[in-house]
Write a protein that holds these residues in place. Sequence first.
Motif, short mmCIF file in Angstrom:
data_model
loop_
_atom_site.label_atom_id
_atom_site.label_comp_id
_atom_site.label_asym_id
_atom_site.label_seq_id
_atom_site.Cartn_x
_atom_site.Cartn_y
_atom_site.Cartn_z
N SER A 83 0.88 -1.17 0.00
CA SER A 83 0.00 0.00 0.00
C SER A 83 0.91 1.22 0.00
N TYR A 84 0.56 2.22 -0.79
CA TYR A 84 1.37 3.43 -0.90
C TYR A 84 0.56 4.61 -0.38
N VAL A 85 1.14 5.37 0.58
CA VAL A 85 0.42 6.44 1.25
C VAL A 85 1.23 7.74 1.13
N ALA A 86 0.62 8.76 0.54
CA ALA A 86 1.26 10.08 0.48
C ALA A 86 1.20 10.71 1.87
N ILE A 108 15.62 12.98 -2.00
CA ILE A 108 15.94 12.79 -3.41
C ILE A 108 15.10 13.73 -4.28
N ARG A 109 15.76 14.36 -5.26
CA ARG A 109 15.02 15.16 -6.25
C ARG A 109 14.37 14.23 -7.27
N LEU A 110 13.34 14.72 -7.92
CA LEU A 110 12.59 13.94 -8.90
C LEU A 110 13.51 13.32 -9.96
N GLY A 111 14.43 14.09 -10.50
CA GLY A 111 15.31 13.59 -11.55
C GLY A 111 16.32 12.57 -11.07
N GLU A 112 16.52 12.46 -9.75
CA GLU A 112 17.48 11.51 -9.20
C GLU A 112 16.87 10.13 -8.93
N ILE A 113 15.55 10.03 -8.94
CA ILE A 113 14.89 8.78 -8.59
C ILE A 113 15.39 7.60 -9.42
N PRO A 114 15.57 7.72 -10.75
CA PRO A 114 16.08 6.57 -11.52
C PRO A 114 17.45 6.07 -11.05
N ASP A 115 18.25 6.93 -10.44
CA ASP A 115 19.55 6.49 -9.92
C ASP A 115 19.37 5.58 -8.70
N PHE A 116 18.28 5.77 -7.97
CA PHE A 116 18.01 5.00 -6.75
C PHE A 116 17.09 3.80 -7.02
N VAL A 117 16.16 3.98 -7.97
CA VAL A 117 15.20 2.92 -8.33
C VAL A 117 15.21 2.80 -9.85
N PRO A 118 16.21 2.09 -10.41
CA PRO A 118 16.39 2.06 -11.87
C PRO A 118 15.26 1.42 -12.66
N TRP A 119 14.47 0.54 -12.05
CA TRP A 119 13.39 -0.12 -12.79
C TRP A 119 12.09 0.67 -12.75
N GLY A 120 12.10 1.85 -12.12
CA GLY A 120 10.92 2.71 -12.10
C GLY A 120 10.03 2.47 -10.89
N LEU A 121 9.19 3.45 -10.64
CA LEU A 121 8.26 3.41 -9.51
C LEU A 121 6.89 2.93 -9.96
N PHE A 122 6.08 2.50 -8.99
CA PHE A 122 4.67 2.19 -9.21
C PHE A 122 4.03 3.42 -9.86
N GLY A 123 3.30 3.21 -10.95
CA GLY A 123 2.72 4.31 -11.73
C GLY A 123 2.07 5.42 -10.92
N PRO A 124 1.10 5.11 -10.03
CA PRO A 124 0.46 6.17 -9.25
C PRO A 124 1.43 6.93 -8.34
N VAL A 125 2.47 6.28 -7.85
CA VAL A 125 3.47 6.96 -7.03
C VAL A 125 4.27 7.92 -7.90
N GLN A 126 4.69 7.46 -9.08
CA GLN A 126 5.44 8.33 -10.00
C GLN A 126 4.59 9.54 -10.39
N GLU A 127 3.31 9.31 -10.68
CA GLU A 127 2.42 10.41 -11.07
C GLU A 127 2.30 11.43 -9.94
N TYR A 128 2.13 10.94 -8.71
CA TYR A 128 2.04 11.82 -7.55
C TYR A 128 3.31 12.65 -7.40
N LEU A 129 4.47 11.99 -7.52
CA LEU A 129 5.73 12.71 -7.38
C LEU A 129 5.95 13.69 -8.54
N ASP A 130 5.53 13.32 -9.75
CA ASP A 130 5.63 14.23 -10.90
C ASP A 130 4.85 15.50 -10.60
N GLU A 131 3.65 15.36 -10.02
CA GLU A 131 2.81 16.53 -9.69
C GLU A 131 3.39 17.31 -8.53
#
Length: 137
Positions: A83-86, A108-131
Amino acid sequence: MTETTTEQGISTAIITAGDRVLMIRRREREGKLLWAFPGGGIEAGETPEQAAVRETAEEVDLEVKAVRSLGERVHPQTGRHMSYVACEVVGGEARVADEEELAEVAWIRLGEIPDFVPWGLFGPVQEYLDETLAPGE
């Protein structure tokens, strides 16, 4: 919502402040995971939101409040129900509070996330962080 599993699952806190999100590095890898968001097992009678707040306090000594649920899934790397909670910071400074479990914390800054999680984040989490972490004007 119906309960169909006997395992309570894991709740993860997505904590943002300014233009950064808090990540933790665990001492032991879980599958391919090394860097993750603060979180842990949901205890009996606890909601995912309550677990995210409690685990954040235990792991990184940060007081947060749950803002909204970002969704659930079976994690592709670990097979665990997640479960992912903002969350928003209410007080404290993030630090390694659980030294047995954690090696370090990082904002971590938004652009640094791929350095820490190279396979990407759960879609809704990435969308939330993008916003939430998108650069201002």
